[in-house]
Every structure is written in structure tokens, then in C-alpha cells.
Write an enzyme that holds these catalytic residues in place. Structure first.
Site, mmCIF file in Angstrom:
data_model
loop_
_atom_site.group_PDB
_atom_site.id
_atom_site.type_symbol
_atom_site.label_atom_id
_atom_site.label_comp_id
_atom_site.label_asym_id
_atom_site.label_seq_id
_atom_site.Cartn_x
_atom_site.Cartn_y
_atom_site.Cartn_z
ATOM 1 N N GLU A 182 0.792 -1.232 0.000
ATOM 2 C CA GLU A 182 0.000 0.000 0.000
ATOM 3 C C GLU A 182 0.826 1.285 0.000
ATOM 4 O OE1 GLU A 182 -2.726 -0.578 3.275
ATOM 5 O OE2 GLU A 182 -3.803 -2.154 2.206
ATOM 6 N N ASN A 187 2.177 -4.569 -3.476
ATOM 7 C CA ASN A 187 0.770 -4.924 -3.343
ATOM 8 C C ASN A 187 -0.024 -3.679 -2.945
ATOM 9 O OD1 ASN A 187 -1.175 -7.169 -3.053
ATOM 10 N ND2 ASN A 187 -1.140 -6.736 -0.844
ATOM 11 N N HIS A 247 -10.244 -5.663 -2.874
ATOM 12 C CA HIS A 247 -11.318 -5.584 -1.873
ATOM 13 C C HIS A 247 -12.468 -4.825 -2.537
ATOM 14 C CE1 HIS A 247 -8.906 -7.324 1.246
ATOM 15 N NE2 HIS A 247 -7.930 -6.468 0.993
ATOM 16 N N GLU A 271 -6.044 -10.327 -2.544
ATOM 17 C CA GLU A 271 -6.883 -10.241 -1.335
ATOM 18 C C GLU A 271 -8.361 -10.118 -1.704
ATOM 19 O OE1 GLU A 271 -5.439 -7.248 1.418
ATOM 20 O OE2 GLU A 271 -3.345 -7.710 0.969
ATOM 21 N N ASP A 276 -12.065 -10.000 -1.974
ATOM 22 C CA ASP A 276 -13.359 -10.204 -1.326
ATOM 23 C C ASP A 276 -14.330 -9.209 -1.945
ATOM 24 O OD1 ASP A 276 -12.614 -7.860 0.128
ATOM 25 O OD2 ASP A 276 -12.167 -9.001 1.945
HETATM 26 C C1 XIL Z 1 -6.463 -7.071 7.502
HETATM 27 C C2 XIL Z 1 -6.738 -8.341 8.294
HETATM 28 O O1 XIL Z 1 -7.537 -9.208 7.525
HETATM 29 C C3 XIL Z 1 -7.434 -7.996 9.589
HETATM 30 O O2 XIL Z 1 -7.604 -9.157 10.409
HETATM 31 C C4 XIL Z 1 -6.653 -6.950 10.337
HETATM 32 O O3 XIL Z 1 -7.363 -6.556 11.506
HETATM 33 C C5 XIL Z 1 -6.396 -5.752 9.453
HETATM 34 O O4 XIL Z 1 -5.742 -6.155 8.270
HETATM 35 N N1 XIL Z 1 -5.027 -4.912 3.129
HETATM 36 C C6 XIL Z 1 -4.030 -5.769 3.504
HETATM 37 C C7 XIL Z 1 -4.295 -6.753 4.572
HETATM 38 O O5 XIL Z 1 -2.959 -5.782 2.906
HETATM 39 O O6 XIL Z 1 -3.144 -7.040 5.342
HETATM 40 C C8 XIL Z 1 -5.422 -6.332 5.472
HETATM 41 O O7 XIL Z 1 -5.693 -7.401 6.365
HETATM 42 C C9 XIL Z 1 -6.629 -5.954 4.658
HETATM 43 C C10 XIL Z 1 -6.316 -4.804 3.751
#
Ligand code: XIL
Length: 430
Positions: A143, A184, A220, A248, A250
Site C-alpha cells: 500500500e 501490493n 477488496h 486479497e 473479497d
Molecule cells: C487485515 C486483516 O484481515 C485484519 O484481520 C486486520 O485486523 C487488518 O488487516 N489490506 C491488507 C491486509 O494488505 O493485510 C489487510 O488485512 C486488509 C487490507
């Protein structure tokens, strides 16, 4: 006219292969984020059966592994890596250099640039070195960008300048030359200011000879909002000569979920996985938790959830089927039936229809196949595309009616010729 003949086809019980097998057959990774302490029972069984890669959701973050300076806790990270090796799974290390989930001693300290640089390099050498040869991939930098494409003002950027990214990648390569090294980020799935900044960074790192193997698109996403430029964006990174991974995934919705939202979510999952499948250098997709009982969404986005492919009770959702289909699996049509009927018949021809109905299930696309036993021939079809080869008929959905929602139905019709007799065929749904 004759009375309509009715028959209900038995639903095909497509025993789909696990996602990891479908993915492997396409040369792709199908991964999930996991919580180490949950890797037993049903959670452990699904994680092992369905996925060929694991990402620790939190266990490898700096705050998890070194909560107190110089005192380390590798228990959860080790457990995940051991589990993965026992189950023939890759591990994606996540993440080394980030602005979030760092230990308090690090974020609250006052550091010179030289000290920060040393801290970062030592951390990378230690953590990457610990798992050297065992992890396929590292999300080295997480990020780094703001939405407008400027660099995020973090501990690292403020202390070391933008070159902290090159430094981190170089340190990671030195610590494990075999691991694929990624940057990432989120909201970089479509073509936009942020993804273009990432693109320009990767391009310049490549030109400078800095070790960079891939780009992670977190993904996300929100139901109904898959960026239309996703595949194009994956392709432009691939064209730079780096791999791309959806890291990641979802797809969240406003709660409560309902069948319309879950059907849309399935279409969205299919679109994302399909975009990766379509680009050779897209190495695969990781979901950020495979069950709604292990998702970060409800905690982070109040009122939203149901973002993963399995519900809280480990029942696969339509999204699961959609992922399987995007990976080339055949759709399970359990819960859906096809009903063939002759609606009118005259001396040489007849009009027929097939109604596909789902209950407790949904389809995101469909195909209805049958074999004619008495020389019938389709001459024309509507609301489907039908082809007949010899006695075999195969009809697939039109562009506008592929979705059969839970509790809903779709009907298509056709004209055909017959002579002698006109027996009703058995329809197979696929
Ligand atoms: C999230 C986890 O899933 C949670 O359990 C934690 O509280 C916060 O982080 N981007 C990322 C991940 O790169 O590491 C994050 O994971 C979600 C957003």
C-alpha cells in the site's frame, strides 16, 4: 394440438473438482488468507482441500512477529507454513514494509534515516531469511500509494524517501533469491490514477534493474462494482514483464445478504477470476478469507459483510460455484431443473420450450442438452442459442438471460420438425 408433454430432467450432480485442482489445471494459483489458530476441523479441511496457496492474514506482519523490540513470536506464521507444506500449498508472505500493523516500539520511536534504513533491512533479512526457500512469494511493500497516485506519507516514505521501495526489494532479494517479490496495493484493480502510479513505479524499477517480480492487486471490491478495465489493467502490468496476482479478493455487500446480492456477487467473482484466467501472466487469485466467519469486512466496514465464497457455516455460496466455473469447472446444477414441453404440434412440426428453474441454488449461465430419439430437428430457437449436430441438441443462454436466480426461472423456445413420433427427450443441464 396434442396436450403438452412434460418431463423434468434430473438435475445433474456435477461433483466439481476442488478449486485448487481446477486452478492447477490452468496453471494458476487459487489461494486464501488464513488465521493460523483456526487450521483444524472444518476450517482446516476446506483450506487444505480447496486451495493451493495460503497467505497469513496477519501472522507475518511486523506487529505480529516482533511485538517487543528484539523479542519474536513466530508461532502462528510457522504453523501456517508447516500446514501449507503438509498440504502441498504455496505460501505468500504478507507483508514486510507497510504503514499499518507495525509494533508500537517502531511507530512510536524517533529514528534517523540511517536507523530506519537499518531497521527495515534487518527486519527483511530476518523474516525473509527465516523462511528462505519455503515461501513462493513475498508482498515486500504494501500500500505505498494514495488514491491520487502520490506516495503515501508513511514512516518509511517520510524517513527514507520513495527509494525505500527499491531498498526493500533489494534486501528481500538478497535474503531469498528464489522468492517472487511483489508490491501490493488496493484500488489498483482498474485503470486509474493510483494504478497508473504503480505502473510507472514498476516500469522505472524494471528500468533501474531493481528486483521486482510482480504486482499484487488486492481487490477488496463491492458487489456490482468490478472495474470494467480490470483485465486491461492486468494486461498492461503483464506487458511490463512482471507477474500479476489478485491477492486479497473479497466482494462485500450491505447486510443482510439476499439471493439477488449473492447472485450478483457470484457474477462478480466470476468476472475477477475470469480476468486473471484470461491473462497468461496473471498467476492466480487469493481470497481474503474463504468463509464469512473469518473475514475482516464486518469489523472494518460496519453493516457490510458476506464477502467471501463460503458462509459462516462453511456452506459454499453461489460465489464458490462461480469461481469454479471461471477456473473451467462445470457448474453444479443441483437445485435447478430443466422442464421440456411441447406447447403445440401439427403434422410436420412442433413448438417446444424448456423452462429452467432454481430453488435453493442459482445459475450464472446455463446450457441445456438433449438427444432426439425420433429424427426431430430444430429449425429455429428464441431466448437461447441452439445448435443440433445429428441427434444432439445443445442450447445455451442468450446474453441477457444467463442468470437464473434462486427461486426464479428462465424459459426458451424453439420450432422443430418431426415425423412418425415425437417422444420427449431427457434434458441435461450444465
Ligand atoms: C487485515 C486483516 O484481515 C485484519 O484481520 C486486520 O485486523 C487488518 O488487516 N489490506 C491488507 C491486509 O494488505 O493485510 C489487510 O488485512 C486488509 C487490507
Amino acid at each position: 394440438m396434442l396436450g403438452a408433454l412434460l418431463v423434468t430432467a434430473p438435475a445433474a450432480h456435477a461433483a466439481d473438482a476442488p478449486l485448487r485442482d481446477l486452478a492447477a489445471a490452468k496453471g494458476k494459483v487459487m489461494g486464501t488468507a488464513v488465521t493460523g489458530s483456526k487450521l483444524t476441523g472444518t476450517y482446516g479441511e476446506i483450506a487444505a482441500r480447496e486451495f493451493n496457496a495460503l497467505t497469513p492474514g496477519n501472522a507475518m506482519k511486523w506487529g505480529s512477529v516482533e511485538p517487543t523490540r528484539g523479542s519474536f513470536d513466530w508461532a502462528e506464521a510457522d504453523r501456517i507454513v508447516d500446514f501449507a507444506e503438509a498440504n502441498g500449498q504455496q505460501v505468500r508472505g504478507h507483508t514486510l514494509v507497510w504503514h499499518s500493523q507495525n509494533p508500537g516500539w517502531l511507530t512510536n520511536g524517533t529514528w534517523t534515516s540511517a536507523q530506519l534504513s537499518q531497521l527495515m533491512n534487518d527486519h527483511i533479512a530476518l523474516e525473509v531469511g527465516r523462511y528462505k526457500g519455503r515461501l513462493a512469494t513475498w508482498d515486500v511493500v504494501n500500500e505505498p500509494f494514495n488514491e491520487d497516485g502520490t506516495y503515501r506519507q508513511t514512516l518509511w516514505y517520510n524517513g527514507l524517501g520513495a527509494d525505500y521501495i527499491a531498498q526493500a526489494l533489494t534486501a528481500a532479494r538478497a535474503a531469498d533469491p528464489a522468492a517472487k517479490l511483489y508490491i501490493n496495493d488496493y484500488n489498483v484493480e482498474g485503470v486509474n490514477a493510483k494504478s497508473t502510479a504503480l505502473y510507472n513505479l514498476v516500469k522505472s524499477l524494471k528500468e533501474r534493474g531493481v528486483p521486482i517480480d510482480g504486482v499484487g492487486l488486492q481487490a477488496h471490491l463491492i458487489v456490482g462494482q468490478v472495474p470494467s478495465t480490470l483485465q486491461q489493467n492486468i494486461q498492461r502490468f503483464a506487458d511490463l514483464g512482471v507477474d500479476v496476482a489478485i491477492t486479497e479478493l473479497d466482494i462485500r455487500m450491505q447486510l443482510p445478504s439476499d439471493s439477488a446480492k449473492l447472485t450478483q456477487q457470484a457474477a462478480d467473482y466470476k468476472a475477477v477470476v475470469g480476468a486473471c484466467v484470461a491473462v497468461a501472466r496473471c498467476v492466480g487469485v487469493t481470497v481474503w478469507g474463504f468463509t464469512d466467519s473469518d473475514s475482516w469486512i464486518p469489523d472494518t466496514f460496519p453493516g457490510q459483510g458476506a464477502a467471501t465464497p463460503y458462509d459462516e457455516n462453511y456452506a459454499p455460496k453461489p460465489a464458490y460455484e462461480a469461481i469454479a466455473q471461471a477456473l473451467g469447472g462445470s457448474q453444479s446444477t443441483e437445485g435447478c431443473t430443466a422442464t421440456y414441453s411441447v406447447t403445440s404440434q401439427w403434422s410436420t412440426g412442433f413448438t417446444g420450450q424448456v423452462r429452467i428453474a432454481c430453488s435453493g441454488a442459482a445459475l450464472s449461465s446455463w446450457k441445456a442438452d438433449w438427444t432426439y430419439g425420433a429424427g426431430q430437428r430444430i429449425t429455429q430457437a428464441w431466448n437461447a442459442t441452439c445448435a443440433q449436430t445429428g441427434t444432439a441438441v445443445s442450447c445455451s443462454n442468450a446474453s441477457y438471460n444467463g442468470t437464473v436466480p434462486d427461486g426464479g426461472s428462465v424459459t426458451f423456445g424453439f420450432n422443430a420438425s418431426w415425423s412418425g413420433s415425437n417422444p420427449v427427450p431427457v434434458v441435461t443441464l450444465g
